[in-house]
Design a protein around this motif. Structure first.
Motif, PDB file in Angstrom:
ATOM      1  N   LYS A 193       0.821  -1.214   0.000  1.00 51.79           N
ATOM      2  CA  LYS A 193       0.000   0.000   0.000  1.00 51.79           C
ATOM      3  C   LYS A 193       0.853   1.261   0.000  1.00 51.79           C
ATOM      4  N   GLY A 194       2.172   1.086  -0.158  1.00 59.55           N
ATOM      5  CA  GLY A 194       3.061   2.242  -0.173  1.00 59.55           C
ATOM      6  C   GLY A 194       3.209   2.902   1.175  1.00 59.55           C
ATOM      7  N   ARG A 195       3.056   2.115   2.230  1.00 60.88           N
ATOM      8  CA  ARG A 195       3.110   2.660   3.593  1.00 60.88           C
ATOM      9  C   ARG A 195       4.101   1.843   4.420  1.00 60.88           C
ATOM     10  N   PRO A 196       5.404   2.181   4.336  1.00 59.38           N
ATOM     11  CA  PRO A 196       6.384   1.392   5.074  1.00 59.38           C
ATOM     12  C   PRO A 196       6.165   1.487   6.583  1.00 59.38           C
ATOM     13  N   VAL A 197       6.490   0.420   7.269  1.00 57.40           N
ATOM     14  CA  VAL A 197       6.360   0.381   8.720  1.00 57.40           C
ATOM     15  C   VAL A 197       7.727   0.138   9.339  1.00 57.40           C
ATOM     16  N   GLY A 198       7.824   0.346  10.648  1.00 54.43           N
ATOM     17  CA  GLY A 198       9.037   0.045  11.377  1.00 54.43           C
ATOM     18  C   GLY A 198       8.939  -1.327  12.017  1.00 54.43           C
ATOM     19  N   ILE A 199      10.064  -1.985  12.170  1.00 53.42           N
ATOM     20  CA  ILE A 199      10.117  -3.301  12.808  1.00 53.42           C
ATOM     21  C   ILE A 199      11.242  -3.304  13.837  1.00 53.42           C
TER      22      ILE A 199
END
Length: 530
Positions: free
Chosen positions: A290-296
């Motif tokens: 969705k073009g929405r990078p997240v942090g891990i």
């Protein structure tokens, strides 16, 4: 009170009076192995005057004020933006000074102090009249600690012996473990920062309520319940579940209000470690689509398993003290990233892991999701294409599927039934794939073996004979199909081996159609599971 700044200088504003104060924060480097008395005395004098000085301890950086001055406590709350019913911890440097600020001190205190002071243990007692209610958040109890850091001890003595010191950060933000963190939050709001480098532990002290029997741990830390019980016998633990809406004042810092929080929403994914990895991988994959990078938040042991998202290593599970030391640093680093959600693995709720989970849960606002709820939606997690030599059709199919729009993440690979040694992909197959904007240049043929057969692995053979051979050698499995069978398309996949480049092009066209049909079916399976 709110703050604003002009021309990179920090000013404080009052809605009625306009600019009321400008403060330049002094930063002084200090070496705990060779303490500069002039710097310490300068800082001590500021505290005696009711001013604010941030300083290092072995846990986190503290925001120091004279604990016996009501006005100094008020300045502490204002600088941090801290609720005034959140009590401050009084730091002392000499055990005898405890008697000046606490009354009805239990006999077990001597044993605890002998074992854990100086160190990361805070104890709560009934307060004496010497301690103003401004310091205790309006309570008739006082929280007391003797830090281990030599700079902290020297400063406390220089300031008169009693220094209140919450963490030196904006209230609710991750606690500071370096002077740079303090600068980021409080530059221009306080008088001085003593820069003693990175702290040793990285999590706030254990808080033990000594006004009840048996004593109660109100906040876990590096001093664990087991360590305390070895000294004084049974202790209990508070559930730490007080709501921010509660009218009751918290008895210790970190009990009532959301703490340690990064700007992005933090979510803890809980389960066994394998489930957590799989769940976080899927969440990161969906966000990336969705073009929405997240942090891990990952560990040394799990870092390599994540392909999507902004992944940061918090430390190693073999030494959870490294995790504790890295927690607030990682949370602050994520504030520099353009993300709105961070997913974190969980940690064992024992030893210092209990303290790590306590801080993570506070930072997440207790937002947790079971990994199993996400993992159970994934029927297949790996897809293996099987051909003869694993040099053309199998690798081509795998690469085509990697370029499809899939709603679930899969480990996609290929193997061959007749592979004697690793070989690169067929040059003609690579030429066809390259003309389509893909590549097999990193491919190396791999033999098929029984380890490929798992409940969560979909095995798709290029030919019926390969499927039959696998079944005859390894037994029946519900996850083995021909590619034609699984897609419901009986178009024969031509074998281009030994033929001109055009034959590889024809093979590509058939594979491309079948793989698109495969992607649609995989996506529909995922939706059905949901």
């Amino acid at each position: 009170m709110t703050s604003g700044w002009m021309s990179q200088k920090k000013f404080f504003f009052n809605s009625n009076d306009g600019i009321i104060n400008f403060m330049k924060t002094k930063i002084r480097k200090v070496d705990k192995n060779q303490i500069d008395d002039d710097i310490i005395n300068e800082a001590g004098n500021l505290l005696r005057e009711g001013r604010l000085v941030a300083f290092p301890t072995e846990t986190v950086y503290g925001l120091g004020a004279d604990a016996l001055q009501e006005e100094a406590a008020k300045r502490t709350y204002e600088a941090k933006g801290r609720p005034s019913d959140n009590p401050l911890i009084v730091h002392i440097a000499d055990y005898e000074d405890l008697k000046k600020i606490a009354v009805n001190i239990p006999a077990e205190t001597d044993m605890l102090a002998a074992h854990f002071w100086p160190g990361p243990l805070t104890m709560i007692f009934e307060k004496s009249d010497a301690v103003p209610h401004g310091t205790t958040g309006g309570l008739d109890t006082v929280a007391v600690r003797m830090p281990e850091d030599p700079v902290a001890l020297a400063l406390i003595r220089a300031a008169g012996g009693f220094v209140s010191a919450p963490s030196a950060n904006t209230s609710g933000r991750p606690s500071p473990t370096t002077a740079e963190h303090v600068v980021a939050d409080l530059d221009g709001r306080i008088d001085m920062i003593l820069d003693g480098g990175a702290v040793d532990i990285g999590l706030e002290s254990t808080i033990l309520d000594m006004t009840v029997a048996p004593p109660v741990i109100l906040r876990p830390g590096a001093i664990t319940a087991e360590m305390l019980e070895d000294v004084i016998g049974p202790v209990t633990a508070d559930d730490n579940s007080m709501s921010e809406k509660s009218a009751r004042a918290p008895k210790a810092p970190g009990m009532k209000y959301r703490h340690y929080a990064p700007k992005a929403k933090l979510v803890i994914v809980e389960g066994d470690l394998r489930e957590e990895i799989l769940a976080i991988r899927q969440l990161a994959f969906e966000a990336d689509r969705k073009g929405r990078p997240v942090g891990i938040i990952a560990t040394s042991e799990t870092l390599a398993f994540y392909k999507y998202g902004i992944v940061k290593n918090i430390g190693t599970r073999e030494n959870e003290r490294s995790v504790a030391r890295g927690l607030y640093k990682i949370l602050r680093e994520f504030d520099e990233e353009d993300i709105d959600t961070i997913y974190s693995e969980s940690f064992a709720a024992q030893g210092i892991g209990k303290a790590i989970m306590n801080r993570l849960e506070k930072a997440a606002g207790h937002h947790r999701i079971p990994a199993a709820d996400i993992v159970k939606l994934q029927k297949y997690r790996q897809i293996t294409f099987v051909s003869g030599t694993d040099s053309a059709r199998g690798p081509m199919a795998a690469e085509l599927l990697r370029h499809c729009d899939l709603v679930q993440e899969y480990v996609i690979n290929s193997s061959g039934m007749v592979v004697l040694f690793p070989e690169p992909a067929n040059q003609k197959a690579e030429a066809i794939m390259k003309s389509a904007g893909m590549t097999l240049k990193d491919h190396s043929s791999h033999p098929f073996d029984g380890e490929n057969i798992r409940e969560d692995t979909l095995i798709l053979t290029i030919e019926e004979s390969q499927k039959e051979k696998i079944l005859s050698e390894y037994g029946h499995s519900d996850s083995i199909f021909t590619l034609n069978e699984f897609t419901g398309d009986d178009t024969e996949i031509p074998d281009p081996y030994g033929k001109p480049l055009t034959a590889y092009g024809e093979c590509y066209e058939v594979l491309n159609r079948l793989i698109n049909e495969l992607a649609e079916k995989l996506n529909s399976l995922t939706e059905e599971e949901k």
